[in-house]
Design an enzyme around this catalytic site. Structure first.
Site, PDB file in Angstrom:
ATOM      1  N   ASP A   1       1.279  -1.326   0.061  1.00 24.60           N
ATOM      2  CA  ASP A   1       0.197   0.310  -0.111  1.00 24.60           C
ATOM      3  C   ASP A   1       0.913   0.897   0.092  1.00 24.60           C
ATOM      4  O   ASP A   1       1.890   1.063   0.448  1.00 24.60           O
ATOM      5  CB  ASP A   1      -0.956   0.037   1.492  1.00 24.60           C
ATOM      6  CG  ASP A   1      -2.541  -0.352   0.972  1.00 24.60           C
ATOM      7  OD1 ASP A   1      -2.406  -1.080   0.191  1.00 24.60           O
ATOM      8  OD2 ASP A   1      -2.951  -0.021   2.071  1.00 24.60           O
TER       9      ASP A   1
ATOM     10  N   LYS B   1      -3.668   3.043  -2.943  1.00 25.28           N
ATOM     11  CA  LYS B   1      -4.312   3.470  -3.290  1.00 25.28           C
ATOM     12  C   LYS B   1      -5.540   4.956  -2.505  1.00 25.28           C
ATOM     13  O   LYS B   1      -6.280   4.495  -1.718  1.00 25.28           O
ATOM     14  CB  LYS B   1      -5.647   2.121  -3.785  1.00 25.28           C
ATOM     15  CG  LYS B   1      -7.162   2.035  -3.419  1.00 25.28           C
ATOM     16  CD  LYS B   1      -7.952   1.005  -3.599  1.00 25.28           C
ATOM     17  CE  LYS B   1      -7.582   0.187  -2.570  1.00 25.28           C
ATOM     18  NZ  LYS B   1      -8.270   0.549  -1.221  1.00 25.28           N
TER      19      LYS B   1
ATOM     20  N   MET C   1     -10.648   9.295   7.825  1.00 27.47           N
ATOM     21  CA  MET C   1     -10.781   9.692   6.502  1.00 27.47           C
ATOM     22  C   MET C   1     -11.685  11.084   6.774  1.00 27.47           C
ATOM     23  O   MET C   1     -12.639  10.658   5.789  1.00 27.47           O
ATOM     24  CB  MET C   1     -11.064   8.364   6.056  1.00 27.47           C
ATOM     25  CG  MET C   1     -10.039   7.143   5.708  1.00 27.47           C
ATOM     26  SD  MET C   1     -10.300   5.858   5.685  1.00 27.47           S
ATOM     27  CE  MET C   1     -10.961   4.744   6.690  1.00 27.47           C
TER      28      MET C   1
END
Lengths: 253, 253
Positions: free
Chosen positions: B36, B58, B170
């Site tokens: 990642d 991503k 997030m």
């Protein structure tokens, strides 16, 4: 004389393999180690030869070493200029009384470092082969202790109503009343699991539903220390196992 | 031909020091590594010489490698008999799409091991010098994503009403609307912090209140990846720092 310091080290579930490098380095650098009784004995193999080891077991129900005494010990050694490493099972910042320890040390002007670790709820999910937050099922996870300081219960209805995965710590001995309370809000077929000694060689787990988890846990003689996981994300464990010829294996490298 | 397997490895916040020994062993044992983009580049120093490295960044907003493609890669290499190690930032079992990956691999009959790691919410609390669950203040902590798949918001009112510490992932880009929504339930002087790149050398943090956290975060140019922590337990950070002559230090061993 130099002032010492305290490092709170999270030892994870038990297996030394689940320690971080930072935790191992802190243990190697300690003058004095205060070790919780949920921590694997093997951890002392990582210490420096001169380091002093003090075991400060304090399991729910049988308080062999009172919290106040542990805090006095840390403060005393640190004020003598020693590097004190307090080794706690799991993650020190989750249900570990670390908050009180940090506050008291701060008041005494003692520097505190914190080293994170793996909490048993995560280790339990790894053993079950599930994400705690599978996005088909939930928006997050709630870590809650069933053992409140004033003897009351968390508001199980409000927690269940959030729709999040529940990771309930220190609830094994009252799994019957907890699952009963949750059934006022959640369906009896809601997936539930209970995992004892998660992340260690003696891990024992039961996958069931909210309706029968208490009976199944009793049957399997699951006792403390254990974490209870509840929610649809946990149900993926059964689906994932059923899809395969062999059960989820935990790495034993 | 032997069937391969997949190990999902949680790489923690970034610093290799916060990897577990088990994670490092898994990386060393891999034939193929899928990495990642929130994972520190240095991690490839732990791999075997023959191992192939594939970066599968991503990040929210710019989906350089679609999830379906990553899942196809894992399945393909595993079915070729390789040991695939998928390295995810933080803790794979918390907001990491691990649930979908495990389910798809299980359906293909591929064994999956999971190695836990340190999630950024814990690293952020360590940097702030606070417990997430100081028992003077709360009964637990809620980890929630602000980025729901259907574009809706979590029920901030219900989460705030539980009285638990909130660790919001997030949410940095929408900290203004999130803190606004929480102020319907929580007092504006509720302690709040936002920590970018928690647990790494470039960590940046702001301690404030629910009332001014959005303005303070903007002023400090805090952006993704960041975790927002809200609740009275977080307020201990200021108290702990004020009690001492020197700030909370994070260990840099």
């Amino acid at each position: 004389m130099n002032k010492g310091k305290v490092t709170l080290v999270s030892a994870g579930p038990g297996d030394l393999d689940l320690l971080t490098f930072r935790a191992a380095k802190a243990i190697a650098a300690a003058d004095v180690l205060l070790i919780d009784d949920l921590v694997d004995d093997e951890i002392v193999t990582l210490k420096a030869p001169h380091a002093r080891v003090i075991r400060v077991g304090k399991r729910g129900g049988c308080k062999s070493t009172p919290q106040a005494f542990i805090q006095r010990l840390m403060r005393r050694y640190a004020l003598q200029g020693r590097h004190v490493v307090r080794v706690k099972g799991g993650e020190a910042l989750l249900f570990g009384r670390a908050g009180e320890e940090i506050a008291e040390l701060a008041q005494a002007g003692i520097a505190v470092d914190i080293v994170n670790g793996i909490s048993s709820g995560f280790a339990a999910a790894a053993g079950l082969g599930v994400s705690l937050t599978h996005r088909d099922h939930c928006q997050g996870v709630i870590f809650v202790t069933a053992h409140l300081r004033d003897g009351t219960e968390p508001d199980w209805g409000a927690l269940a109503a959030t729709g999040m995965t529940l990771a309930i710590y220190m609830g094994a001995s009252r799994i019957d009343s907890i699952s009963g309370a949750l059934r006022h809000t959640l369906a009896p077929d809601t997936p539930a699991a209970v995992v004892q000694w998660a992340g260690t060689a003696r891990e024992k787990r039961v996958c069931a539903t909210l309706g029968d988890i208490a009976a199944r846990a009793a049957q399997a003689q699951i006792a403390s220390p254990a974490v209870i996981l509840i929610g649809n994300a946990i149900g993926e464990s059964v689906a994932n196992e059923a899809a395969r010829s062999e059960p989820v294996r935990r790495m034993r490298a």
